[in-house]
Motif scaffolding. Sequence first.
Motif, PDB file in Angstrom:
ATOM      1  N   UNK A  60      -5.169   7.834   2.597  1.00  0.00           N
ATOM      2  CA  UNK A  60      -4.667   6.727   1.941  1.00  0.00           C
ATOM      3  C   UNK A  60      -2.983   6.975   2.447  1.00  0.00           C
ATOM      4  N   UNK A  61      -1.805   5.797   3.409  1.00  0.00           N
ATOM      5  CA  UNK A  61      -0.984   6.036   4.259  1.00  0.00           C
ATOM      6  C   UNK A  61      -0.042   7.809   3.755  1.00  0.00           C
ATOM      7  N   UNK A  62      -0.204   7.172   2.661  1.00  0.00           N
ATOM      8  CA  UNK A  62       0.894   8.452   1.906  1.00  0.00           C
ATOM      9  C   UNK A  62      -0.025   9.353   2.319  1.00  0.00           C
TER      10      UNK A  62
ATOM     11  N   UNK B 203       0.898  -1.062   0.332  1.00  0.00           N
ATOM     12  CA  UNK B 203       0.252  -0.410  -0.489  1.00  0.00           C
ATOM     13  C   UNK B 203       0.720   1.039   0.031  1.00  0.00           C
ATOM     14  N   UNK B 204       1.716   1.668   1.140  1.00  0.00           N
ATOM     15  CA  UNK B 204       2.721   2.360   0.904  1.00  0.00           C
ATOM     16  C   UNK B 204       3.743   1.913   0.235  1.00  0.00           C
TER      17      UNK B 204
ATOM     18  N   UNK C 233       1.264   5.145  -4.955  1.00  0.00           N
ATOM     19  CA  UNK C 233       0.537   4.400  -3.782  1.00  0.00           C
ATOM     20  C   UNK C 233       0.049   2.733  -4.757  1.00  0.00           C
ATOM     21  N   UNK C 234       0.291   2.022  -3.194  1.00  0.00           N
ATOM     22  CA  UNK C 234      -1.007   0.911  -3.982  1.00  0.00           C
ATOM     23  C   UNK C 234      -1.629   1.562  -4.359  1.00  0.00           C
TER      24      UNK C 234
ATOM     25  N   UNK D  45       6.688  17.722  -7.538  1.00  0.00           N
ATOM     26  CA  UNK D  45       5.081  17.568  -8.528  1.00  0.00           C
ATOM     27  C   UNK D  45       3.878  16.085  -7.623  1.00  0.00           C
ATOM     28  N   UNK D  46       4.805  15.304  -6.940  1.00  0.00           N
ATOM     29  CA  UNK D  46       3.684  14.433  -6.956  1.00  0.00           C
ATOM     30  C   UNK D  46       3.995  14.663  -5.759  1.00  0.00           C
ATOM     31  N   UNK D  47       3.710  16.015  -4.519  1.00  0.00           N
ATOM     32  CA  UNK D  47       3.694  16.331  -3.208  1.00  0.00           C
ATOM     33  C   UNK D  47       2.314  16.557  -3.834  1.00  0.00           C
ATOM     34  N   UNK D  48       2.779  17.892  -4.775  1.00  0.00           N
ATOM     35  CA  UNK D  48       1.027  18.196  -5.435  1.00  0.00           C
ATOM     36  C   UNK D  48       0.494  17.870  -5.695  1.00  0.00           C
TER      37      UNK D  48
END
Length: 213
Positions: free
Chosen positions: A153-155, A57-58, A63-64, A181-184
């Motif tokens: 999700x955990x993320x 998952x994480x 994420x998964x 970009x992933x954070x955004x």
Amino acid sequence: MSAIRLLLADDQLLVRAGIRALVQTLPDCLVVAECADGQDALTRARELLPDVALLDIDMPGLSGIDTMRQIREFAPEMKILVLSGIDRREVVEAALAAGCNGYLLKDFVLAELQLALGTVLQGGNYLSPKIQQQLIEQIRSGHDDALADQALTPRQEQILRLVASGRTTKEIARDLDISPKTVEFHRAQLMERLGVRDVAGMTRYAMQHGLVS
């Protein structure tokens, strides 16, 4: 009988090695790809179209749960079995909603892995006994986790905590070893899921639900 082709995705090398060793003891099972993150798992799943995707998952980046959502767009018949150490109800529900066929906790033994694989390959769904019991108890008690409706999700929860703590996009990216970009992307998903429009709204939500002090 042709071998059952499996894709294995987990960001921890030792975990992947342990799961692969177990899978290799099962008859007619073949690991065709190992991936350390969700984006690579998505790419390899599209290329190889394995019979079963075993997903953590994480994972860093995608994420998964996001990975299985996208897999479902091009391979609705592929079996997806989550292998995770996370047993929280909101995460399990999010995985099921995203299209997984089974959710197996990582303390499983070989016999349970074989049972889970057999169940999903025959068109059924599998949940680890511990998860089944927790869901039964929560339903009977009428308990509903504060985050269940949003199914973070955990993320996403991790990023929400950091945003609410005043961290910038660059700081979060550096701390989690992911791209800005992933954070955004996760921030945009969080705003949509939580029904807020800005960082202040995310912070209020996190404080109201005890995610930050």
